[in-house]
Design a protein around this motif. Sequence first.
Motif, mmCIF file in Angstrom:
data_model
loop_
_atom_site.group_PDB
_atom_site.id
_atom_site.type_symbol
_atom_site.label_atom_id
_atom_site.label_comp_id
_atom_site.label_asym_id
_atom_site.label_seq_id
_atom_site.Cartn_x
_atom_site.Cartn_y
_atom_site.Cartn_z
ATOM 1 N N ASN A 1 23.310 -11.638 -5.712
ATOM 2 C CA ASN A 1 22.236 -10.591 -5.216
ATOM 3 C C ASN A 1 22.717 -10.659 -3.584
ATOM 4 O OD1 ASN A 1 20.395 -8.580 -4.223
ATOM 5 N ND2 ASN A 1 18.616 -10.318 -4.560
ATOM 6 N N GLU A 2 23.826 -10.074 -3.172
ATOM 7 C CA GLU A 2 24.484 -9.981 -1.961
ATOM 8 C C GLU A 2 24.528 -11.323 -1.292
ATOM 9 O OE1 GLU A 2 23.168 -6.882 0.910
ATOM 10 O OE2 GLU A 2 21.709 -6.603 -0.473
ATOM 11 N N GLU A 3 24.931 -12.343 -2.295
ATOM 12 C CA GLU A 3 25.375 -13.836 -1.766
ATOM 13 C C GLU A 3 26.808 -13.993 -1.365
ATOM 14 O OE1 GLU A 3 23.594 -16.288 -5.023
ATOM 15 O OE2 GLU A 3 22.402 -14.474 -5.568
ATOM 16 N N TRP A 4 27.548 -13.149 -1.900
ATOM 17 C CA TRP A 4 29.011 -13.242 -1.704
ATOM 18 C C TRP A 4 29.363 -12.408 -0.331
ATOM 19 C CZ3 TRP A 4 33.416 -12.143 -5.756
ATOM 20 C CH2 TRP A 4 34.551 -12.653 -5.276
ATOM 21 N N PHE A 5 29.078 -11.070 -0.575
ATOM 22 C CA PHE A 5 29.241 -10.176 0.497
ATOM 23 C C PHE A 5 27.767 -9.392 0.643
ATOM 24 C CE2 PHE A 5 33.474 -10.542 -1.416
ATOM 25 C CZ PHE A 5 34.219 -10.870 -0.185
ATOM 26 N N ASP A 6 27.588 -9.131 2.025
ATOM 27 C CA ASP A 6 26.701 -8.177 2.233
ATOM 28 C C ASP A 6 26.752 -6.810 1.695
ATOM 29 O OD1 ASP A 6 24.881 -9.951 3.749
ATOM 30 O OD2 ASP A 6 25.899 -9.490 5.477
ATOM 31 N N GLY A 7 25.976 -6.135 1.195
ATOM 32 C CA GLY A 7 26.237 -4.611 0.618
ATOM 33 C C GLY A 7 26.779 -4.818 -0.923
ATOM 34 N N SER A 16 28.930 -4.108 -7.848
ATOM 35 C CA SER A 16 28.744 -2.827 -7.253
ATOM 36 C C SER A 16 28.301 -3.079 -5.771
ATOM 37 C CB SER A 16 27.785 -2.239 -8.295
ATOM 38 O OG SER A 16 27.370 -0.872 -7.639
ATOM 39 N N LEU A 17 28.579 -1.882 -5.210
ATOM 40 C CA LEU A 17 27.995 -1.736 -3.800
ATOM 41 C C LEU A 17 26.459 -1.294 -3.813
ATOM 42 C CD1 LEU A 17 30.721 0.220 -1.812
ATOM 43 C CD2 LEU A 17 30.367 -2.464 -2.110
ATOM 44 N N THR A 18 25.570 -1.923 -3.171
ATOM 45 C CA THR A 18 24.115 -1.642 -2.993
ATOM 46 C C THR A 18 24.029 0.084 -2.688
ATOM 47 O OG1 THR A 18 24.124 -2.383 -0.872
ATOM 48 C CG2 THR A 18 23.470 -3.961 -2.690
ATOM 49 N N SER A 19 25.006 0.622 -2.177
ATOM 50 C CA SER A 19 24.984 2.241 -1.930
ATOM 51 C C SER A 19 24.803 2.869 -3.209
ATOM 52 C CB SER A 19 26.009 2.414 -0.887
ATOM 53 O OG SER A 19 27.039 2.164 -1.433
ATOM 54 N N ARG A 20 25.423 2.133 -4.280
ATOM 55 C CA ARG A 20 25.653 2.983 -5.563
ATOM 56 C C ARG A 20 24.523 2.445 -6.493
ATOM 57 N NH1 ARG A 20 31.216 1.710 -5.132
ATOM 58 N NH2 ARG A 20 31.153 0.141 -6.909
ATOM 59 N N LYS A 21 24.122 1.276 -6.505
ATOM 60 C CA LYS A 21 23.327 0.635 -7.276
ATOM 61 C C LYS A 21 22.278 -0.335 -6.982
ATOM 62 C CE LYS A 21 25.598 0.730 -12.087
ATOM 63 N NZ LYS A 21 26.892 1.580 -11.525
ATOM 64 N N LYS A 22 20.947 -0.309 -7.565
ATOM 65 C CA LYS A 22 20.132 -1.474 -7.240
ATOM 66 C C LYS A 22 20.240 -2.414 -8.143
ATOM 67 C CE LYS A 22 16.742 2.052 -5.627
ATOM 68 N NZ LYS A 22 15.302 2.602 -5.739
ATOM 69 N N MET A 23 19.874 -3.665 -7.674
ATOM 70 C CA MET A 23 19.825 -4.693 -8.670
ATOM 71 C C MET A 23 19.122 -4.380 -10.056
ATOM 72 S SD MET A 23 21.147 -7.856 -9.442
ATOM 73 C CE MET A 23 21.453 -8.434 -7.762
ATOM 74 N N SER A 24 18.124 -3.804 -9.860
ATOM 75 C CA SER A 24 17.282 -3.681 -11.155
ATOM 76 C C SER A 24 18.049 -2.788 -12.292
ATOM 77 C CB SER A 24 15.952 -2.632 -10.797
ATOM 78 O OG SER A 24 16.287 -1.573 -10.062
ATOM 79 N N ARG A 69 30.704 -30.075 -1.741
ATOM 80 C CA ARG A 69 31.861 -30.028 -1.272
ATOM 81 C C ARG A 69 32.561 -28.721 -0.930
ATOM 82 N NH1 ARG A 69 32.960 -33.412 -5.786
ATOM 83 N NH2 ARG A 69 33.971 -31.652 -6.782
ATOM 84 N N ILE A 70 31.693 -27.660 -1.407
ATOM 85 C CA ILE A 70 32.258 -26.383 -0.982
ATOM 86 C C ILE A 70 32.109 -25.947 0.591
ATOM 87 C CG2 ILE A 70 31.889 -23.645 -1.383
ATOM 88 C CD1 ILE A 70 31.278 -24.411 -4.245
ATOM 89 N N LYS A 71 32.960 -25.467 1.171
ATOM 90 C CA LYS A 71 32.989 -25.225 2.662
ATOM 91 C C LYS A 71 33.272 -23.638 2.927
ATOM 92 C CE LYS A 71 32.727 -29.436 3.788
ATOM 93 N NZ LYS A 71 31.611 -29.991 4.416
ATOM 94 N N THR A 72 32.613 -22.984 3.256
ATOM 95 C CA THR A 72 32.659 -21.428 3.495
ATOM 96 C C THR A 72 32.212 -21.037 5.057
ATOM 97 O OG1 THR A 72 32.187 -19.313 2.913
ATOM 98 C CG2 THR A 72 30.491 -21.057 2.665
ATOM 99 N N ASP A 73 32.950 -20.234 5.410
ATOM 100 C CA ASP A 73 32.837 -19.500 6.878
ATOM 101 C C ASP A 73 31.876 -18.408 6.595
ATOM 102 O OD1 ASP A 73 34.013 -21.595 8.034
ATOM 103 O OD2 ASP A 73 35.956 -20.354 7.823
ATOM 104 N N ARG A 74 31.787 -17.861 5.300
ATOM 105 C CA ARG A 74 31.386 -16.517 4.990
ATOM 106 C C ARG A 74 29.612 -16.751 5.084
ATOM 107 N NH1 ARG A 74 33.639 -15.563 0.591
ATOM 108 N NH2 ARG A 74 35.434 -14.365 1.493
ATOM 109 N N LYS A 75 28.941 -15.898 5.627
ATOM 110 C CA LYS A 75 27.571 -15.967 5.736
ATOM 111 C C LYS A 75 26.790 -14.923 5.230
ATOM 112 C CE LYS A 75 27.457 -20.094 7.292
ATOM 113 N NZ LYS A 75 26.775 -21.289 6.542
ATOM 114 N N ALA A 76 26.846 -14.482 4.116
ATOM 115 C CA ALA A 76 26.248 -13.311 3.645
ATOM 116 C C ALA A 76 24.600 -13.360 3.676
ATOM 117 C CB ALA A 76 26.647 -13.121 2.173
ATOM 118 N N SER A 77 24.144 -12.399 3.523
ATOM 119 C CA SER A 77 22.525 -12.544 3.961
ATOM 120 C C SER A 77 21.870 -13.477 2.962
ATOM 121 C CB SER A 77 21.875 -10.834 3.706
ATOM 122 O OG SER A 77 22.533 -10.227 4.464
#
Length: 258
Positions: free
Chosen positions: A197-203, A226-234, A164-172
Motif C-alpha cells: 500500500n504505497e510502501e515501495w513507491f508513492d502512488g 497498479s498506479l493509484t491514479s488507476r485503481k484504489k486498494m479496495s 539488515r535491509i538498508k534502503t534510501d527510499r522513503k515511500a509514504s
Amino acid sequence: MVFKVNQVAKRTSSKRVLDVLEAIIQNPPAATAIQLSNSLDIPLPTVYRQLEMLAEEKFIAISPSGNHVAGSRLRSLMLNSLNHEPQISLRRVVLEKLSNDLDETVSLSVPAGESLVYFDRFESHWPLQNNVKVGDRLPLNCSASGKLYLSTFERKDALETFKRIKTDRKASNLITTQKEFSAELDKIRERGHAFDNEEWFDGMIGASVPIFNNNGTLCSCLSTHSLTSRKKMSELEAKMPILQAAAKTLGDILLRDE
C-alpha cells in the motif's frame, strides 16, 4: 568384471549425491547429516564427505539458522532452467490472460536464498510501469511479494532479515520498525496473501499470492501492481480471487512433469 563393479560403484555414488541434494532442497530443516544418513540409508561418513564436496562447489550453503540450503551455483541453475522449462508456453498464456483480466502488468518471482528474483512478467498496455526487469531482486521489506516471502520464514529470521535491509527510499507508507513489520507478517499469514500500500513507491499499490510446491513450501510469488491514479486498494483487493485462481493454475503448470 572389475570394470563393471567400478562403473556400478560410480553410478551408486553419483545417485547418492543427487539423493542428498534432493533431500536438502525438499526439506532444509530436516537436512542434517545424521537425518540424511538415516533417511537415505547412506553411511554417515559418506554423507559428511558429500556435504563438504557440495558446499565447496557452491551447490549448497549454510543458512543463518544453520540449515543446509541451495547454494549460489544451484540457485543460478534453477533460475536459468525456468526460461527453458517444457511448459513455458502454457505459463505465458496464463500470465497474458491474467494481465488482460486485471488490466495490469503481472509478474512471477522465485526465492533465491534470502532474496526474491523476478523471472517472468507480462506487461500491460499502460505506458507508466514499475521499472523492474526480469532478473532483478525485489525488496523484501516493502514489495508485496517480498513481504509474502518473509511471512514464510521463522519470525526471528524474518525480523533479522528486515533489520539488515538498508534502503534510501522513503515511500509514504514504508514500514520502518520491527514491531510494525511483525504485525504486518501476522496479517499476511492470516489472509494468505500480501499487499503493498504505497510502501515501495508513492502512488503505486500491489498484491501478491503464493504458489506452493508439492510439500507445501512457497516456490514462487505471483504479483501485480497498479498506479493509484488507476485503481484504489479496495479495487485491487476485489481482484484477489482472480489472482489466486491463476496462481493455482500456474502451480499445476510449474510442477507438471514433462
